[in-house]
Scaffold this active site. Sequence first.
Site, PDB file in Angstrom:
ATOM      1  N   LYS A 165       0.859  -1.190   0.000  1.00 52.54           N
ATOM      2  CA  LYS A 165       0.000   0.000   0.000  1.00 52.54           C
ATOM      3  C   LYS A 165       0.893   1.237   0.000  1.00 52.54           C
ATOM      4  O   LYS A 165       2.045   1.169   0.426  1.00 52.54           O
ATOM      5  CB  LYS A 165      -0.877   0.004   1.264  1.00 52.54           C
ATOM      6  CG  LYS A 165      -2.106   0.848   1.163  1.00 52.54           C
ATOM      7  CD  LYS A 165      -3.271   0.129   0.500  1.00 52.54           C
ATOM      8  CE  LYS A 165      -4.447   1.057   0.306  1.00 52.54           C
ATOM      9  NZ  LYS A 165      -5.641   0.355  -0.175  1.00 52.54           N
ATOM     10  N   ASP A 210      -7.187   4.504  -4.197  1.00 52.28           N
ATOM     11  CA  ASP A 210      -7.799   4.354  -2.870  1.00 52.28           C
ATOM     12  C   ASP A 210      -8.387   5.738  -2.566  1.00 52.28           C
ATOM     13  O   ASP A 210      -8.655   6.515  -3.513  1.00 52.28           O
ATOM     14  CB  ASP A 210      -6.738   3.934  -1.830  1.00 52.28           C
ATOM     15  CG  ASP A 210      -7.348   3.539  -0.483  1.00 52.28           C
ATOM     16  OD1 ASP A 210      -7.885   2.431  -0.376  1.00 52.28           O
ATOM     17  OD2 ASP A 210      -7.305   4.345   0.472  1.00 52.28           O
TER      18      ASP A 210
HETATM   19  P1  NDP Z   1     -12.947   8.043  -2.113  1.00 56.05           P
HETATM   20  O1  NDP Z   1     -11.860   9.036  -1.954  1.00 56.05           O
HETATM   21  O2  NDP Z   1     -13.541   7.824  -3.443  1.00 56.05           O
HETATM   22  O3  NDP Z   1     -14.126   8.359  -1.084  1.00 56.05           O
HETATM   23  C1  NDP Z   1     -13.912   8.422   0.283  1.00 56.05           C
HETATM   24  C2  NDP Z   1     -15.202   8.849   0.941  1.00 56.05           C
HETATM   25  O4  NDP Z   1     -15.057   8.711   2.345  1.00 56.05           O
HETATM   26  C3  NDP Z   1     -15.541  10.305   0.693  1.00 56.05           C
HETATM   27  O5  NDP Z   1     -16.930  10.445   0.724  1.00 56.05           O
HETATM   28  C4  NDP Z   1     -14.886  10.994   1.882  1.00 56.05           C
HETATM   29  O6  NDP Z   1     -15.452  12.255   2.220  1.00 56.05           O
HETATM   30  C5  NDP Z   1     -15.158  10.002   2.970  1.00 56.05           C
HETATM   31  N1  NDP Z   1     -14.134  10.135   4.002  1.00 56.05           N
HETATM   32  C6  NDP Z   1     -12.803   9.980   3.861  1.00 56.05           C
HETATM   33  N2  NDP Z   1     -12.175  10.214   5.016  1.00 56.05           N
HETATM   34  C7  NDP Z   1     -13.135  10.560   5.879  1.00 56.05           C
HETATM   35  C8  NDP Z   1     -13.119  10.913   7.236  1.00 56.05           C
HETATM   36  N3  NDP Z   1     -11.977  10.996   7.930  1.00 56.05           N
HETATM   37  N4  NDP Z   1     -14.308  11.171   7.827  1.00 56.05           N
HETATM   38  C9  NDP Z   1     -15.468  11.082   7.133  1.00 56.05           C
HETATM   39  N5  NDP Z   1     -15.549  10.754   5.835  1.00 56.05           N
HETATM   40  C10 NDP Z   1     -14.384  10.492   5.231  1.00 56.05           C
HETATM   41  O7  NDP Z   1     -12.337   6.669  -1.522  1.00 56.05           O
HETATM   42  P2  NDP Z   1     -12.819   5.183  -1.806  1.00 56.05           P
HETATM   43  O8  NDP Z   1     -14.288   5.135  -1.938  1.00 56.05           O
HETATM   44  O9  NDP Z   1     -11.965   4.625  -2.862  1.00 56.05           O
HETATM   45  O10 NDP Z   1     -12.379   4.453  -0.450  1.00 56.05           O
HETATM   46  C11 NDP Z   1     -13.245   4.359   0.689  1.00 56.05           C
HETATM   47  C12 NDP Z   1     -12.775   3.248   1.601  1.00 56.05           C
HETATM   48  O11 NDP Z   1     -12.775   1.994   0.889  1.00 56.05           O
HETATM   49  C13 NDP Z   1     -11.350   3.389   2.141  1.00 56.05           C
HETATM   50  O12 NDP Z   1     -11.286   2.798   3.429  1.00 56.05           O
HETATM   51  C14 NDP Z   1     -10.528   2.538   1.174  1.00 56.05           C
HETATM   52  O13 NDP Z   1      -9.311   2.096   1.742  1.00 56.05           O
HETATM   53  C15 NDP Z   1     -11.491   1.377   0.966  1.00 56.05           C
HETATM   54  N6  NDP Z   1     -11.247   0.582  -0.235  1.00 56.05           N
HETATM   55  C16 NDP Z   1     -11.253   1.170  -1.478  1.00 56.05           C
HETATM   56  C17 NDP Z   1     -11.062   0.403  -2.599  1.00 56.05           C
HETATM   57  C18 NDP Z   1     -11.188   0.960  -3.964  1.00 56.05           C
HETATM   58  O14 NDP Z   1     -11.189   0.171  -4.926  1.00 56.05           O
HETATM   59  N7  NDP Z   1     -11.320   2.250  -4.153  1.00 56.05           N
HETATM   60  C19 NDP Z   1     -10.741  -1.057  -2.487  1.00 56.05           C
HETATM   61  C20 NDP Z   1     -10.867  -1.570  -1.156  1.00 56.05           C
HETATM   62  C21 NDP Z   1     -11.078  -0.767  -0.077  1.00 56.05           C
HETATM   63  P3  NDP Z   1     -14.620  13.606   1.988  1.00 56.05           P
HETATM   64  O15 NDP Z   1     -14.669  13.842   0.512  1.00 56.05           O
HETATM   65  O16 NDP Z   1     -15.319  14.632   2.786  1.00 56.05           O
HETATM   66  O17 NDP Z   1     -13.230  13.355   2.485  1.00 56.05           O
END
Ligand code: NDP
Length: 449
Positions: free
Chosen positions: A130, A170
Amino acid sequence: MQLTPQAHIQYVAELAAKRSYNEPEFLQAMHEVLDSLVPVLVEHPEFIEAGVLERLIEPERQIMFRVPWLDDQNKVQVNRGFRVQFNSALGPFKGGLRFHSSVNLSVIKFLGFEQVFKNALTRQRIGGGKGGSDFDPHGKSDEEVMRFCQSFMTELYRYIDEHTDVPAGDIGVGAREIGYLFGQYRRLTGRHESGVLTGKGKGWGGAEVRTEATGYGAVFFAQEMLKRTGEDIEGRRAVVSGSGNVAIYAMEKIAQLGGIPVTASDSSGYVVDERGIDIALLKQIKEVERGRIADYAERRQGAHFVANGSVWDVPAELAFPCATQNELDERGARALLDGGVRIVAEGANMPTTPEAITLFQKSGILFAPGKAANSGGVATSALEMSQNAARDRWDFDHSEARLQAIMRDVHDACYVASERYGRPGDYVLGANTAGFVTVAQAMIEQGVV
Ligand code: NDP
């Protein structure tokens, strides 16, 4: 004399606590795995003998580097870049890049550690790693994001290639960032090496369904859990947190299967839409305009925005935490149970705190840990690598069918392991033990390296 499994696990946990005392997220992820392993070590004392755990908790390589870049005012900005290459016993290191202000070595190590077992569960022959940076893309211009990505890749390119380490997206790293990163890799190496990154644009090596895969996969996993109890997603309300890549496509699949996703959130608060989230509107706001979740409530009649509230206060039978680590704590878990939740499937990585997991397990609801439930993303990345290697391209339906079959297999592997080690239906135990045994066996067969 060889230690008992319990004593050995305690010894390894103490070793890690001493070495990584300032890495709370990593230690949390490590404990979650170690706590499941006693029955495995009873069955396989050779894993203790071969020092598998001591080797597993130490990444093969950790790279940290300076990322200098110029903002739109021509001012120098400096961020910190990371790539933790955790374990390559099963294949090249594989795992995403996260760009978020909260990124530090502990966060990247927890994600890399989880990734090792998740990737093993997919049976796609990929190791775990990662990376990322404390760069925050929010509010940055496209040009700033491009300059940052170019600087980041100018260091990272030395450590990656299709046979060594294959990063992906991610939090904060989507199609735009992967495009800029790939462009700079191509320029630096003089090669169009498609397999070096996944999540690429479909016109230049990207795979169908990669965008949708993590969210769709989490819902497929939940569907498999429900099937075992003769139930279905149809007609059930779902609370989903987040409004990024994983959340949006989890909602889309829930809706396609007849469920009703009623919430979405970001770091400013959440929206409730009793008619079901309008996915097209959410995509427009979040993917195209890069707006905030409050904009959704302004543009959708009947929806309302709750600033800084807890999305888990909204009653529903299905819950999909899809935002970030430790977003669902004990209080949130109690609220979900009071609201009649039947199933919690983690779309995000480690979104549920240990106390909340314990509460769910004691309450007898179905709980799917991220390393199993969100493995569809990396599995589809591995399918992208296969297509790149073969210079082939599969259509959407075929790719989705492969994803669904993989999620069924991951579910079944977890269930079988949970039965084998004495707690049928405990998917935390199942995911940790099934993933661990695959990696541990490969490590033993490959000697002490
Ligand atoms: P994105 O950046 O597309 O979206 C993240 C979302 O989570 C946004 O809505 C963001 O809001 C919110 N968020 C992030 N940090 C915080 C926080 N501290 N408090 C509240 N809301 C928060 O990321 P992904 O959808 O790709 O990833 C989401 C999760 O899924 C992560 O844990 C990632 O590791 C996991 N994941 C992702 C994969 C992928 O293929 N993308 C694969 C496997 C796991 P804001 O815009 O306000 O920050």
